[in-house]
Design an enzyme around this catalytic site. Structure first.
Site, PDB file in Angstrom:
ATOM      1  N   PHE A 100       0.828  -1.200   0.000  1.00  0.00           N
ATOM      2  CA  PHE A 100       0.000   0.000   0.000  1.00  0.00           C
ATOM      3  C   PHE A 100       0.860   1.247   0.000  1.00  0.00           C
ATOM      4  O   PHE A 100       2.043   1.221   0.357  1.00  0.00           O
ATOM      5  CB  PHE A 100      -0.974   0.001   1.186  1.00  0.00           C
ATOM      6  CG  PHE A 100      -0.314   0.144   2.541  1.00  0.00           C
ATOM      7  CD1 PHE A 100      -0.145   1.397   3.123  1.00  0.00           C
ATOM      8  CD2 PHE A 100       0.129  -0.972   3.235  1.00  0.00           C
ATOM      9  CE1 PHE A 100       0.462   1.522   4.365  1.00  0.00           C
ATOM     10  CE2 PHE A 100       0.727  -0.857   4.481  1.00  0.00           C
ATOM     11  CZ  PHE A 100       0.899   0.398   5.056  1.00  0.00           C
ATOM     12  N   CYS A 101       0.243   2.346  -0.418  1.00  0.00           N
ATOM     13  CA  CYS A 101       0.886   3.653  -0.422  1.00  0.00           C
ATOM     14  C   CYS A 101      -0.224   4.694  -0.271  1.00  0.00           C
ATOM     15  O   CYS A 101      -1.338   4.361   0.114  1.00  0.00           O
ATOM     16  CB  CYS A 101       1.693   3.858  -1.697  1.00  0.00           C
ATOM     17  SG  CYS A 101       0.710   3.682  -3.211  1.00  0.00           S
ATOM     18  N   THR A 102       0.052   5.935  -0.558  1.00  0.00           N
ATOM     19  CA  THR A 102      -0.929   6.999  -0.319  1.00  0.00           C
ATOM     20  C   THR A 102      -2.165   6.853  -1.199  1.00  0.00           C
ATOM     21  O   THR A 102      -3.287   6.757  -0.715  1.00  0.00           O
ATOM     22  CB  THR A 102      -0.297   8.384  -0.548  1.00  0.00           C
ATOM     23  OG1 THR A 102       0.858   8.513   0.272  1.00  0.00           O
ATOM     24  CG2 THR A 102      -1.295   9.490  -0.199  1.00  0.00           C
TER      25      THR A 102
END
Length: 248
Positions: free
Chosen positions: A181-183
């Site tokens: 996951f990331c932003t």
């Protein structure tokens, strides 16, 4: 009220300079501020302004078939979080510099929706009974503001450092379902693609990233806020900014 948007889309852009100039002119006409990044692999947008200005910009973009299906994430603030409008042509819309992580060259890595991740975190395993490891692909500056509970975080200061930082953990992750996951999804899209091409077939990407998770299911399983690269600093699970000129 200011509408703040983030959007990206991987698609073949044959003339990045021309598209960049077009998007810059449209954003200027709508009195928007923020950043427009264009590369041969697509676009990456962070734009804020009036609702009418935002709607007009994205309505024109939606008429271009190359951006069919592009998701726009929107939140609101009292303040304008960008000082000015910038538009740049770059080699990549998010620098990774790894051939096996380029979305135009391979099918998209499998994604998992926020509701499923929420359910897996509640029950402590995926639907096959395997442990779930949330893998944060962001840098340490961002992680200081918040991340998923018990997430695997890496000591990186830039995205290109991820492969080397992940190497010591790969064996321990072998029997888990790994959710990167990331932003907003752009980094974990490249990261998940590279990991699967590099032999980690147990990796999924969180569809829409943290902001998409907040939009869909709220903050369950997440501790703290989500860092954003503008003057709002970070958003909570209701997409409210940490810093807002009308509230400080």
């Amino acid at each position: 009220m200011i509408a703040n948007t983030a959007a990206y889309h991987f698609t073949d852009i044959t003339d990045p300079q021309a598209l960049c100039a077009t998007l810059l002119a449209r954003a200027e006409a709508g009195e928007l501020r923020g950043t427009i990044l264009v590369a041969g692999e697509g676009i990456n947008l962070f734009l804020a302004g009036s609702q009418d200005g935002i709607d007009g910009f994205y309505a024109a973009l939606a008429e271009d078939a190359r951006f069919d299906g592009m998701r726009v994430k929107t939140s609101y603030s009292q303040m304008q979080p960008f000082a000015r409008l910038k538009a740049k042509v770059k080699p990549e819309i998010i620098s990774f510099r790894i051939d096996d992580g380029q979305p135009l060259d391979f099918p998209r890595a499998p994604a998992v929706d926020p509701a499923t991740v929420q359910r897996w975190l509640r029950q402590g395993h995926d639907d096959a009974g395997k442990p779930v490891v949330m893998l944060d692909t962001r840098n340490v500056q961002e992680i200081e503001y918040g991340t998923f509970q018990n997430a695997l975080v890496l000591p990186i200061t830039k995205f290109t450092d991820l492969p080397e930082a992940l190497a010591p953990h790969r064996e321990a992750l072998r029997d888990s379902t790994v959710v990167s996951f990331c932003t907003g999804g752009i980094r974990c899209e490249k990261a998940a693609l590279w990991m699967r091409n590099d032999g980690m077939d147990n990796v999924l990407q969180l569809d829409g990233g943290i902001l998409g998770y907040f939009e869909a299911v709220g903050g369950e399983g997440y501790e703290g806020r989500c860092f954003v690269f503008d003057e709002r600093v970070a958003l909570d699970s209701e997409l409210k900014p940490l810093v807002d000129s009308e509230t400080v």
